[in-house]
Design an enzyme around this catalytic site. Sequence first.
Site, short mmCIF file in Angstrom:
data_model
loop_
_atom_site.label_atom_id
_atom_site.label_comp_id
_atom_site.label_asym_id
_atom_site.label_seq_id
_atom_site.Cartn_x
_atom_site.Cartn_y
_atom_site.Cartn_z
N ASP A 1 -10.07 -61.36 -17.76
CA ASP A 1 -9.85 -60.66 -19.02
C ASP A 1 -8.62 -59.76 -18.93
OD1 ASP A 1 -10.87 -59.83 -21.74
OD2 ASP A 1 -10.92 -57.89 -20.74
N LYS B 1 -4.78 -59.67 -20.88
CA LYS B 1 -4.22 -58.47 -21.51
C LYS B 1 -2.82 -58.17 -20.99
CE LYS B 1 -8.73 -56.35 -22.44
NZ LYS B 1 -9.68 -55.27 -22.10
#
Length: 403
Positions: free
Chosen positions: A267, A271
Amino acid sequence: MNVATREIEPRARAARAADGAARIALLGVGQVGTALLQRLAGRRDEPGRLSLAYVANSQWAAPPGSALLHEADADNGWTSLVEALRRGPAAADGAGIQVLPWRDAGGAGAPLRAAGGTGLAPSDLGSVGQALGGVGTRIVVDATASDRVATHHADWLAQGIHVVTACKLAQGTSLPRWQQIQAARVRGGSEYGDAATVGAGLPLLRSIRDLRAGGDRVHAIAGVLSGSLAWLFNHYDGLRPFSGFVRQAREAGYTEPDPREDLSGEDVRRKILILARAAGHALESDAVEVESLVPAALAACAREDVDAALPLLDAQLRERFAEARKEGAKLRFVARLEHGRARVGLEALADDHPLAGGAGTDNRLAIWSDRYSEQPLVIQGPGAGAGVTAAALLDDVLRISTR
């Protein structure tokens, strides 16, 4: 003003002039989507006209003309809409809501308008554009974590439909997909609201873009970009098992149901890719070096066996914590962009490091640029939670609808 902006703004103004209300298609009624519906209902008397035209989860939709959409504007009416979509036919049978196919007998592509103003229909991504109509300000809000939905972003943008999203899979995966989105924005004269993808609406992407728009070059970025991992390392004391903190974080809703998704660093990789590309570094998805916290034995576990295997994390994290403590440092899971290269992993940071502070699920981002060369620009605030993410989505919707 750049060429793309000159091309987009006249068309956007013309579209808004055709219809005073911005029409919204909301995809996803999980925690974030439900929080957004609640916010929309709470501002029905506020300036700026917003109209729900379509709301759907992965299986069912409330199409144009559905009484469920109209009732969503009333106090607590959004709860009936969410419940109907979650239960589908079961809710329809109990509430007298007619369930019909999306396309009616009027021919292929004709959107369903349920008789009597009621109706649920099977969810159909291909019909979202038709549900929004052909003129006026049209906005798709993606509150899912679905790759299937993300693949439609460029198509909607090319049709002149604005997209507001919390999903990182469109801009934080392959470089060609990111490039398609940028090209589709220009081609369709549309906007892409992505503030919720990194930092749950903190002005991270906006700050990077504003710096570049002012002629500043971004030289490096470093950040604590995961609210769940921030919480874990803000609370872990090296005395109690790390696995116990993981369970607490999961129960509080900070991690995914399978916490390996957070602990793997994937994740955070998405980003930093989104931030790097915004900063002018068109990195491929495999260009980010990722240090996963998940040992091989835990990674190999079946989903139902994960909880029992979480203690596999304890020994390695206890050792890393002890090493950092000897140096007077704190453990933080950090994403970095330096010299055009990106990496993600656990670091021991000195107490006075810009990223060592924070509390709870706070995200922190440090930006070094021409202007901020000696001391970085640091942005900090809550980086996780349905409420702040929904607020970021609504901010982008309002910005687009009122420009």
